[in-house]
Design an enzyme around this catalytic site. Structure first.
Site, mmCIF file in Angstrom:
data_model
loop_
_atom_site.group_PDB
_atom_site.id
_atom_site.type_symbol
_atom_site.label_atom_id
_atom_site.label_comp_id
_atom_site.label_asym_id
_atom_site.label_seq_id
_atom_site.Cartn_x
_atom_site.Cartn_y
_atom_site.Cartn_z
ATOM 1 N N ALA A 182 0.872 -1.170 0.000
ATOM 2 C CA ALA A 182 0.000 0.000 0.000
ATOM 3 C C ALA A 182 0.913 1.226 0.000
ATOM 4 O O ALA A 182 2.048 1.171 0.488
ATOM 5 C CB ALA A 182 -0.883 -0.019 1.239
ATOM 6 N N GLY A 229 0.657 -5.070 0.871
ATOM 7 C CA GLY A 229 -0.486 -5.151 -0.041
ATOM 8 C C GLY A 229 -0.182 -5.938 -1.303
ATOM 9 O O GLY A 229 -1.100 -6.510 -1.915
ATOM 10 N N GLU A 274 -0.685 -9.428 -0.433
ATOM 11 C CA GLU A 274 -2.137 -9.593 -0.212
ATOM 12 C C GLU A 274 -2.900 -9.681 -1.533
ATOM 13 O O GLU A 274 -3.802 -10.507 -1.686
ATOM 14 C CB GLU A 274 -2.656 -8.434 0.652
ATOM 15 C CG GLU A 274 -2.189 -8.559 2.098
ATOM 16 C CD GLU A 274 -2.511 -7.331 2.941
ATOM 17 O OE1 GLU A 274 -2.137 -6.215 2.540
ATOM 18 O OE2 GLU A 274 -3.146 -7.493 3.992
ATOM 19 N N GLU A 296 4.410 -4.924 7.308
ATOM 20 C CA GLU A 296 3.663 -3.826 7.947
ATOM 21 C C GLU A 296 4.128 -3.541 9.361
ATOM 22 O O GLU A 296 4.149 -2.398 9.807
ATOM 23 C CB GLU A 296 2.156 -4.137 7.945
ATOM 24 C CG GLU A 296 1.492 -4.094 6.579
ATOM 25 C CD GLU A 296 1.534 -5.415 5.815
ATOM 26 O OE1 GLU A 296 2.312 -6.323 6.211
ATOM 27 O OE2 GLU A 296 0.800 -5.553 4.822
#
Ligand code: DAK
Length: 260
Positions: free
Chosen positions: A66, A111, A114, A134
């Protein structure tokens, strides 16, 4: 359809979505996630698209996570909205009634891992790197990472990856079951497309039922999962492709599937 941060192409029934924000190593900001939602919706609704590939532009990154510059000043309510957008998009990809493959061509962090896990399969270049880092920036995964990675590789390994934030290379990712196949970088996309074309030629309804049965059966008690599988399998007998597949087998010829 035109996108700012994605490339979108369809060839031989295979759609390829390429993350294309090279300056930020294809990091996902809100704009890119919205575009991914639009592109995935298009893939769901277009019957001519049989298989979806997700990949990254350039040789360095699939998706480096992200977008940290966009996230740094979010308040909890805004963070929740960003998470909801991401999770809705990834769930859309995960539940597409057709197969999806992530062709991971470099960093797939946070992300990025993910997104790859929302696909049915992950093919990786030898240079690919996976991880849920993260924790190193004071967060935990927000787009399903804690849930999907433990289902894919087991809880102990998932906790190690998420709690330490370490990256793993393609070989390690393959060994733990996160990755299905590994190719040299220059072969990754050609080989993924070859595989996708093979899938595109298969009986589409049976593929859809196989995916549905695995996805939705996974969290059921075994007896309920088996019941779901029976219902999905029985439905295949309503298709022309099932008739053709069995007829072709008995006539010792190659089946010609029409998708009906
Ligand atoms: N976001 C924004 N920019 C990024 C980025 C990212 N995730 N990753 C890389 N970039 C940018 C760098 O800032 C740099 O920009 P400039 O300085 O050139 O302007 C450019 O891409 C090139 O990166 P580097 O110079 O760092 O390249 P290196 O080869 O040295 O290193 C790297 C590559 C991938 C190891 C490094 O860039 C890196 O560690 N990147 C961050 C990886 C990371 O931590 N990813 C996880 C992000 S967190 C949630 C929603 C979602 C999530 C969680 C919560 N809510 C809404 C609450 C998910 C979170 C994440 O994914």
């Amino acid at each position: 359809m035109e996108f700012k941060n994605l490339l979108f192409a369809v060839e031989d029934g295979v759609a390829t979505i390429t993350f294309n924000r090279p300056k930020a190593l294809n990091a996902m900001n809100t704009e890119t996630m919205k575009e991914l939602m639009d592109a995935a919706t298009l893939c769901r609704n277009d019957d001519a698209i049989k298989v979806l590939i997700l990949t990254g532009s350039g040789e360095k990154a699939f998706v480096a996570g992200a977008d940290i510059s966009e996230m740094q000043n979010l308040r909890p309510k805004e963070a929740l909205a960003f998470m909801e957008l991401g999770n809705e998009t990834l769930r859309l990809i995960e539940t597409l009634p057709k197969p999806s493959i992530a062709a991971v061509n470099g960093f797939a962090l946070g992300g990025g891992t993910e997104i790859s896990m929302a696909c049915d399969m992950r093919f990786a270049s030898e240079t690919a790197r996976f991880g849920q880092p993260e924790i190193l920036i004071g967060l935990i995964p927000g787009w399903g990472g804690t849930q999907r990675i433990s289902r894919l590789i087991g809880m102990g390994r998932a906790k190690e990856l998420i709690m330490c934030g370490e990256q793993v290379d393609a070989k390690r990712a393959y060994d733990v079951g996160l990755v299905n196949r590994i190719f040299p970088l220059d072969q990754l996309l050609p080989e993924t497309k070859k595989f996708a074309r093979k899938l595109a030629g298969m009986p589409g309804f049976a593929l859809k039922m196989a995916k549905h049965s695995i996805n939705y059966g996974y969290d059921l008690a075994l007896d309920n999962g088996i019941r779901l599988e029976m219902e999905c399998c029985a439905q295949c007998f309503s298709t022309d492709d099932q008739k053709e597949g069995m007829k072709a087998f008995l006539e010792k010829r190659k089946p010609v599937y029409t998708g009906s």
